[in-house]
Motif scaffolding. Structure first.
Motif, PDB file in Angstrom:
ATOM      1  N   ILE A  38       0.835  -1.206   0.000  1.00 43.64           N
ATOM      2  CA  ILE A  38       0.000   0.000   0.000  1.00 43.64           C
ATOM      3  C   ILE A  38       0.868   1.255   0.000  1.00 43.64           C
ATOM      4  O   ILE A  38       1.745   1.401   0.842  1.00 43.64           O
ATOM      5  N   VAL A  39       0.607   2.149  -0.969  1.00 44.84           N
ATOM      6  CA  VAL A  39       1.370   3.393  -1.098  1.00 44.84           C
ATOM      7  C   VAL A  39       0.412   4.566  -1.262  1.00 44.84           C
ATOM      8  O   VAL A  39      -0.267   4.690  -2.283  1.00 44.84           O
ATOM      9  N   SER A  40       0.358   5.418  -0.259  1.00 44.74           N
ATOM     10  CA  SER A  40      -0.486   6.614  -0.332  1.00 44.74           C
ATOM     11  C   SER A  40       0.089   7.596  -1.339  1.00 44.74           C
ATOM     12  O   SER A  40       1.302   7.775  -1.424  1.00 44.74           O
ATOM     13  N   GLY A  41      -0.768   8.229  -2.118  1.00 45.58           N
ATOM     14  CA  GLY A  41      -0.332   9.200  -3.120  1.00 45.58           C
ATOM     15  C   GLY A  41       0.056   8.589  -4.447  1.00 45.58           C
ATOM     16  O   GLY A  41       0.468   9.300  -5.363  1.00 45.58           O
ATOM     17  N   ASP A  42      -0.096   7.267  -4.600  1.00 42.32           N
ATOM     18  CA  ASP A  42       0.264   6.571  -5.839  1.00 42.32           C
ATOM     19  C   ASP A  42      -0.920   6.561  -6.798  1.00 42.32           C
ATOM     20  O   ASP A  42      -1.767   5.677  -6.759  1.00 42.32           O
ATOM     21  N   ALA A  43      -0.983   7.588  -7.650  1.00 40.31           N
ATOM     22  CA  ALA A  43      -2.064   7.684  -8.633  1.00 40.31           C
ATOM     23  C   ALA A  43      -1.772   6.871  -9.885  1.00 40.31           C
ATOM     24  O   ALA A  43      -2.657   6.621 -10.683  1.00 40.31           O
ATOM     25  N   GLY A  44      -0.507   6.509 -10.076  1.00 42.15           N
ATOM     26  CA  GLY A  44      -0.133   5.783 -11.285  1.00 42.15           C
ATOM     27  C   GLY A  44       0.204   6.699 -12.441  1.00 42.15           C
ATOM     28  O   GLY A  44       0.578   6.244 -13.513  1.00 42.15           O
ATOM     29  N   CYS A  45       0.057   8.001 -12.233  1.00 44.16           N
ATOM     30  CA  CYS A  45       0.332   8.997 -13.263  1.00 44.16           C
ATOM     31  C   CYS A  45       0.771  10.290 -12.563  1.00 44.16           C
ATOM     32  O   CYS A  45       0.639  10.406 -11.346  1.00 44.16           O
ATOM     33  N   PRO A  46       1.275  11.248 -13.320  1.00 42.19           N
ATOM     34  CA  PRO A  46       1.775  12.476 -12.688  1.00 42.19           C
ATOM     35  C   PRO A  46       0.708  13.536 -12.361  1.00 42.19           C
ATOM     36  O   PRO A  46       1.048  14.684 -12.101  1.00 42.19           O
ATOM     37  N   ASP A  47      -0.558  13.177 -12.328  1.00 40.01           N
ATOM     38  CA  ASP A  47      -1.630  14.135 -12.035  1.00 40.01           C
ATOM     39  C   ASP A  47      -1.635  14.456 -10.532  1.00 40.01           C
ATOM     40  O   ASP A  47      -2.027  13.636  -9.711  1.00 40.01           O
ATOM     41  N   ALA A  48      -1.214  15.657 -10.173  1.00 39.70           N
ATOM     42  CA  ALA A  48      -1.095  16.064  -8.767  1.00 39.70           C
ATOM     43  C   ALA A  48      -2.448  16.070  -8.057  1.00 39.70           C
ATOM     44  O   ALA A  48      -2.520  15.745  -6.867  1.00 39.70           O
ATOM     45  N   ASN A  49      -3.512  16.437  -8.754  1.00 42.83           N
ATOM     46  CA  ASN A  49      -4.838  16.429  -8.124  1.00 42.83           C
ATOM     47  C   ASN A  49      -5.284  15.020  -7.774  1.00 42.83           C
ATOM     48  O   ASN A  49      -5.838  14.790  -6.700  1.00 42.83           O
ATOM     49  N   LEU A  50      -5.035  14.070  -8.663  1.00 42.65           N
ATOM     50  CA  LEU A  50      -5.412  12.684  -8.371  1.00 42.65           C
ATOM     51  C   LEU A  50      -4.514  12.080  -7.302  1.00 42.65           C
ATOM     52  O   LEU A  50      -4.971  11.281  -6.488  1.00 42.65           O
TER      53      LEU A  50
END
Length: 138
Positions: A38-50
Motif C-alpha cells: 500500500i502506497v499513499s499518493g500513488d495515482a499511477g500517473c503524474p496528475d497532482a490532483n489525483l
C-alpha cells in the motif's frame, strides 16, 4: 417526575458516510481479497490532483491468482467524484499497458482502476467491497 417528548423514533440504522482506506481494505479482506504494498499518493500517473486522492496497492484473491496493481481514488464527496471521475481514465493511460483489458469499478466517492484482465469473482467482490465502504457515497 414527568417526561415528555415529541417526534418519532426510528429503528433504522443510519447509513455511514464513505470510509477511509483502512475501511476499504477491511471490506476487501472480508470478500477474500488481500491488499498489500500500500502506497499513499500513488495515482499511477503524474496528475497532482489525483495523487492527493490516490492509494496504490497490490491485490489478489478468489479467481485472481496473480497479484495486480490497483489504484483507488478516494474523492472527498460525490460532487468531487463527479467532477474528477473522467480524469481517472485519462490517468490510467500512464499505467495501463493494454487498453483493451483496462478494468475499473466505482461506487461514489471511489474509483478502483488497474490493468486487467481481472477474474470475474475478483472484480465482482472489489465492487461489492467498495460499495459497502462507500456508505452514502458522500
Amino acid at each position: 417526575m414527568m417526561l415528555a417528548g415529541c417526534g418519532t423514533i426510528s429503528n433504522a440504522r443510519p447509513v455511514a458516510p464513505a470510509g477511509p482506506f483502512p475501511t476499504i481494505a477491511g471490506r476487501l479482506s472480508l470478500h477474500g481479497i488481500q491488499a498489500t504494498g500500500i502506497v499513499s499518493g500513488d495515482a499511477g500517473c503524474p496528475d497532482a490532483n489525483l495523487a492527493k486522492t490516490a492509494i496504490g496497492f497490490d491485490a489478489l484473491g478468489l479467481d485472481q491468482k496473480t497479484s495486480v496493481r490497483l489504484h483507488i481514488y478516494i474523492f472527498k464527496n460525490r460532487a468531487t467524484y463527479e467532477r474528477l471521475r473522467s480524469s481517472v481514465d485519462e490517468c490510467a493511460k500512464a499505467f495501463v499497458t493494454d487498453a483493451v483489458t483496462y478494468e475499473s469499478v466505482e461506487a461514489s466517492p471511489y474509483v478502483v482502476a488497474g490493468q486487467g484482465p481481472w477474474g470475474a469473482a475478483f472484480k465482482d467482490n472489489v465492487r461489492v467491497a467498495i460499495t459497502e465502504a462507500a456508505g452514502t457515497g458522500d
